[in-house]
Write a protein that holds these residues in place. Structure first.
Motif, PDB file in Angstrom:
ATOM      1  N   TRP B  90       0.845  -1.196   0.000  1.00 32.76           N
ATOM      2  CA  TRP B  90       0.000   0.000   0.000  1.00 32.76           C
ATOM      3  C   TRP B  90       0.875   1.238   0.000  1.00 32.76           C
ATOM      4  O   TRP B  90       2.009   1.200   0.453  1.00 32.76           O
ATOM      5  CB  TRP B  90      -0.920   0.005   1.223  1.00 32.76           C
ATOM      6  N   ASP B  91       0.296   2.344  -0.443  1.00 32.59           N
ATOM      7  CA  ASP B  91       1.072   3.569  -0.596  1.00 32.59           C
ATOM      8  C   ASP B  91       1.154   4.345   0.726  1.00 32.59           C
ATOM      9  O   ASP B  91       0.826   5.527   0.788  1.00 32.59           O
ATOM     10  CB  ASP B  91       0.446   4.437  -1.694  1.00 32.59           C
ATOM     11  N   ILE B  92       1.621   3.671   1.787  1.00 32.64           N
ATOM     12  CA  ILE B  92       1.796   4.350   3.075  1.00 32.64           C
ATOM     13  C   ILE B  92       3.045   5.227   2.995  1.00 32.64           C
ATOM     14  O   ILE B  92       3.873   5.062   2.094  1.00 32.64           O
ATOM     15  CB  ILE B  92       1.918   3.348   4.242  1.00 32.64           C
ATOM     16  N   SER B  93       3.190   6.188   3.935  1.00 26.93           N
ATOM     17  CA  SER B  93       4.351   7.075   3.888  1.00 26.93           C
ATOM     18  C   SER B  93       5.591   6.324   4.377  1.00 26.93           C
ATOM     19  O   SER B  93       5.480   5.326   5.096  1.00 26.93           O
ATOM     20  CB  SER B  93       4.112   8.301   4.764  1.00 26.93           C
ATOM     21  N   VAL B  94       6.762   6.814   3.983  1.00 28.12           N
ATOM     22  CA  VAL B  94       8.015   6.207   4.425  1.00 28.12           C
ATOM     23  C   VAL B  94       8.079   6.216   5.960  1.00 28.12           C
ATOM     24  O   VAL B  94       8.458   5.229   6.583  1.00 28.12           O
ATOM     25  CB  VAL B  94       9.219   6.951   3.813  1.00 28.12           C
ATOM     26  N   ALA B  95       7.641   7.336   6.570  1.00 25.93           N
ATOM     27  CA  ALA B  95       7.694   7.423   8.035  1.00 25.93           C
ATOM     28  C   ALA B  95       6.826   6.340   8.683  1.00 25.93           C
ATOM     29  O   ALA B  95       7.249   5.680   9.642  1.00 25.93           O
ATOM     30  CB  ALA B  95       7.239   8.808   8.496  1.00 25.93           C
ATOM     31  N   ASP B  96       5.605   6.118   8.148  1.00 26.15           N
ATOM     32  CA  ASP B  96       4.736   5.067   8.684  1.00 26.15           C
ATOM     33  C   ASP B  96       5.346   3.691   8.456  1.00 26.15           C
ATOM     34  O   ASP B  96       5.233   2.794   9.296  1.00 26.15           O
ATOM     35  CB  ASP B  96       3.344   5.124   8.023  1.00 26.15           C
ATOM     36  N   MET B  97       5.999   3.501   7.291  1.00 27.76           N
ATOM     37  CA  MET B  97       6.586   2.205   6.978  1.00 27.76           C
ATOM     38  C   MET B  97       7.747   1.907   7.920  1.00 27.76           C
ATOM     39  O   MET B  97       7.857   0.794   8.450  1.00 27.76           O
ATOM     40  CB  MET B  97       7.043   2.200   5.518  1.00 27.76           C
ATOM     41  N   VAL B  98       8.597   2.898   8.166  1.00 28.94           N
ATOM     42  CA  VAL B  98       9.728   2.690   9.079  1.00 28.94           C
ATOM     43  C   VAL B  98       9.200   2.401  10.492  1.00 28.94           C
ATOM     44  O   VAL B  98       9.742   1.555  11.205  1.00 28.94           O
ATOM     45  CB  VAL B  98      10.664   3.915   9.076  1.00 28.94           C
ATOM     46  N   ALA B  99       8.090   3.049  10.854  1.00 26.97           N
ATOM     47  CA  ALA B  99       7.512   2.840  12.192  1.00 26.97           C
ATOM     48  C   ALA B  99       7.028   1.397  12.377  1.00 26.97           C
ATOM     49  O   ALA B  99       6.959   0.902  13.506  1.00 26.97           O
ATOM     50  CB  ALA B  99       6.354   3.815  12.419  1.00 26.97           C
ATOM     51  N   LEU B 100       6.715   0.686  11.273  1.00 33.69           N
ATOM     52  CA  LEU B 100       6.308  -0.720  11.387  1.00 33.69           C
ATOM     53  C   LEU B 100       7.422  -1.561  12.000  1.00 33.69           C
ATOM     54  O   LEU B 100       7.172  -2.630  12.552  1.00 33.69           O
ATOM     55  CB  LEU B 100       5.913  -1.282  10.013  1.00 33.69           C
ATOM     56  N   GLY B 101       8.672  -1.071  11.909  1.00 30.48           N
ATOM     57  CA  GLY B 101       9.792  -1.768  12.530  1.00 30.48           C
ATOM     58  C   GLY B 101       9.665  -1.847  14.046  1.00 30.48           C
ATOM     59  O   GLY B 101      10.364  -2.629  14.690  1.00 30.48           O
ATOM     60  N   ARG B 102       8.781  -1.046  14.638  1.00 31.21           N
ATOM     61  CA  ARG B 102       8.582  -1.056  16.097  1.00 31.21           C
ATOM     62  C   ARG B 102       7.423  -1.945  16.514  1.00 31.21           C
ATOM     63  O   ARG B 102       6.991  -1.918  17.670  1.00 31.21           O
ATOM     64  CB  ARG B 102       8.352   0.381  16.595  1.00 31.21           C
ATOM     65  N   PHE B 103       6.873  -2.747  15.587  1.00 30.38           N
ATOM     66  CA  PHE B 103       5.701  -3.584  15.872  1.00 30.38           C
ATOM     67  C   PHE B 103       5.901  -4.472  17.103  1.00 30.38           C
ATOM     68  O   PHE B 103       5.014  -4.594  17.947  1.00 30.38           O
ATOM     69  CB  PHE B 103       5.394  -4.464  14.648  1.00 30.38           C
TER      70      PHE B 103
END
Lengths: 328, 258
Positions: B90-103
């Motif tokens: 999905w076309d999520i923002s880079v900032a949101d995508m990097v934040a997935l690393g904190r799942f």
């Protein structure tokens, strides 16, 4: 995000009030006032027994379809997924028509909803066991396509063997999808099941966001992929089965609602769930209002209107994706 | 200091022959280990097996902890993995995508603790992605996506980092930026394991090398000239030439008569 949900909820409330106040003679706020004031028994019958269950049914079914569509799209990472894709809608419709075919629905009023839920439950069970065994998402979708085709073939078989034109028209009518003549009792039976399914799905919000990365990367970041898949399949199975039990087959809301809200949810699958439910409800309440006020000889069926409006949108989404536009 | 990451008798089977078999190795904190081998040698499969994303036989442990027995989120707090192919649905923002690393720490997009935010900022600064923060991930170039995905994996701030071809899509400046970043993480006490094809980068940055061929471990050696002189011709049928300036850089020459 909360602002989007509040806006959609307010719009739904307005649409529902409009639908309640609108009858064959146009909009009549005085009827509405009479009912709320408690001094007009005719208004109470028209609004509380006829229009209210209908509007609530449209809202509940729309919310269920929008939510299930958003969840399945997140799970399959495909903006074209919807409850129909996993064969749950088809199996539920088959269960309902079986009770019509064998005359059970005429003998026992709850037979039809029970048949629809049984069909959805069976499809869900098959999908859940497939979800445990298969590795990739593509094979799960193919199981759904197979299930959907089988349910369609069995539906055709039932229509083929319909004993007379009357039962044939009964069967076909059911498959068209409608919320006309629903009672609060019908709602009381199906709405709690939809709520249970919705709770399953909302619990998966963060997991759906992580699935953006694909299953291997999501698993490496700590997602229990198998449990997530089972929870989403179970949630959509229960919610879709109950929605079909209430309204028959209504397509495309599950594709269109998530597609329309996505630009306001920053394309995040987790944050797309709630607005998709609100918008699905809003779309079906408005579609049912259109169905009621169109001056056709036979009332147009909600499922037919949803398909007429939804299919072109579906095709547009496919074409835009084909041109290499960003996914979703 | 953290425990060594130890793998014993790892085996991954798709069909016969197994993709990797009988691989045992030890990865110490503070070291950058390169996995090197020809295409199809099983390097990516080994990394996937260590990350726990493919069904694997054998042991993977850190100290007393058996990583294969941990719940996915617990494992993800010890070990982060960057796949070779970046799927961004999905076309999520880079900032949101990097934040997935904190799942694994309970974070979700739009729901980050101060600690999560700080980790995301550090990771984006280390990979040079800060300017990309508000871009949609589906509009990124291959190299930008590679940097953003590396940022996501760094944001997990785990003791062990497994990265599969982190520099394959990058320009020379970014290749060296990423390798320097990985070397700095190792120097900071992390266990870093990278699949790399550029042997000059391996020679300059790696502390140890796992040499792989045909799904098996040929050797685990320090990254010395002698090791390169011995294993590179055996695995790649090419002889490396070391730079004469005293650096560890190396290169290959075109075959005669071509």
């Amino acid at each position: 995000m909360t602002r989007l949900n509040l806006t959609l909820a307010a719009m739904l409330l307005l649409a529902a009030m409009l639908a309640l106040a609108t009858g064959p003679d146009g909009v009549s706020p005085s009827l509405f006032a009479g009912w709320l004031g408690g001094h007009d028994p005719a208004a109470a019958i028209i609004l509380a027994d006829i229009r209210l269950p209908r509007v609530l049914s449209a809202a509940v079914v729309g919310a269920s379809l929008g939510l299930c569509g958003a969840a399945l799209q997140g799970l399959t990472r495909n903006p074209l997924a919807e409850p129909g894709i996993l064969g749950v809608s088809a199996a539920a419709t088959l269960g309902a028509t079986l009770t019509l075919y064998f005359g059970l629905a005429a003998l026992f009023p709850w037979a039809l909803p029970l048949g629809a839920i049984a069909g959805a439950a069976l499809a869900t069970l098959l999908l859940a066991s497939a979800a445990v065994r298969t590795q990739g998402m593509a094979s799960l979708i193919l199981v759904g396509v197979g299930l959907s085709s089988l349910a369609g073939a069995l539906m055709a078989l039932i229509l083929n063997f319909a004993p007379n034109p009357f039962s044939l028209s009964d069967l076909v009518n059911w498959t068209l999808g409608s919320v006309a003549n629903r009672s609060l009792a019908d709602l009381a039976m199906t709405a709690p099941l939809i709520l249970v399914g919705a709770l399953f799905l909302f619990a998966q919000r963060a997991n759906l966001s992580l699935l953006t990365l694909g299953e291997p990367a999501a698993a490496a970041h700590g997602l229990d992929v198998r449990r997530t898949r089972i929870a989403i399949v179970a949630g959509t199975g229960i919610a879709t089965g109950a929605a079909v039990a209430l309204a028959g087959a209504v397509g495309f809301v599950g594709i269109v609602a998530p597609h329309l809200v996505r630009p306001w949810t920053r394309h995040d699958p987790g944050r797309t769930l709630a607005p998709s439910a609100w918008l699905g409800a809003l779309l079906l309440v408005l579609a049912d209002l259109v169905v009621r006020i169109l001056p056709t000889d036979n009332e147009l069926r909600l499922g037919v209107v949803a398909a007429l409006a939804g299919a072109p949108v579906f095709t547009l989404i496919v074409l835009r994706r084909g041109r290499g536009a960003s996914r979703g | 200091m953290a425990d060594d990451l130890i793998i014993e008798a790892l085996r991954v089977e798709a069909q016969a022959p197994p993709l990797i078999a009988n691989i045992s190795a030890r990865f110490a904190p503070g070291l950058l280990t390169a996995i090197v081998g020809p295409n199809g040698a099983g390097k990516s499969t080994l990394l996937r097996a260590m990350a726990g994303v493919v069904p694997t036989q054998g042991t993977i442990r850190m100290g007393a902890a058996d990583l294969t027995a941990l719940r996915p989120a617990e494992r993800a707090r010890r070990l982060a993995y960057l796949p070779q192919v970046h799927e961004l649905a999905w076309d999520i923002s880079v900032a949101d995508m990097v934040a997935l690393g904190r799942f694994a720490y309970g974070a979700a997009p739009g729901r980050l603790s101060a600690e999560d935010k700080a980790a995301v900022d550090r990771a984006m600064a280390a990979t040079g992605c800060i300017d990309l923060a508000h871009r949609g991930v589906t509009s990124l170039s291959g190299g930008e996506a590679a940097l953003a995905c590396l940022a996501r994996v760094l944001a997990a701030e785990t003791p062990v980092l497994l990265v599969d071809e982190p520099v394959g899509a990058l320009d020379p400046a970014n290749q060296y930026r990423v390798m320097e970043c990985l070397a700095a993480l190792a120097a900071d006490g992390r266990t870093v394991v990278a699949v790399l094809h550029d042997l000059s980068l391996v020679a300059q940055f790696a502390d140890t090398v796992l040499w792989m061929a045909s799904g098996r471990l040929a050797a685990q050696t320090p990254a010395t000239h002698d090791a390169f002189a011995q294993h590179v011709p055996a695995l790649f049928a090419r002889t490396p030439v070391f730079a004469s300036d005293g650096s560890s850089a190396l290169y290959f020459r075109r075959s005669q008569g071509t």
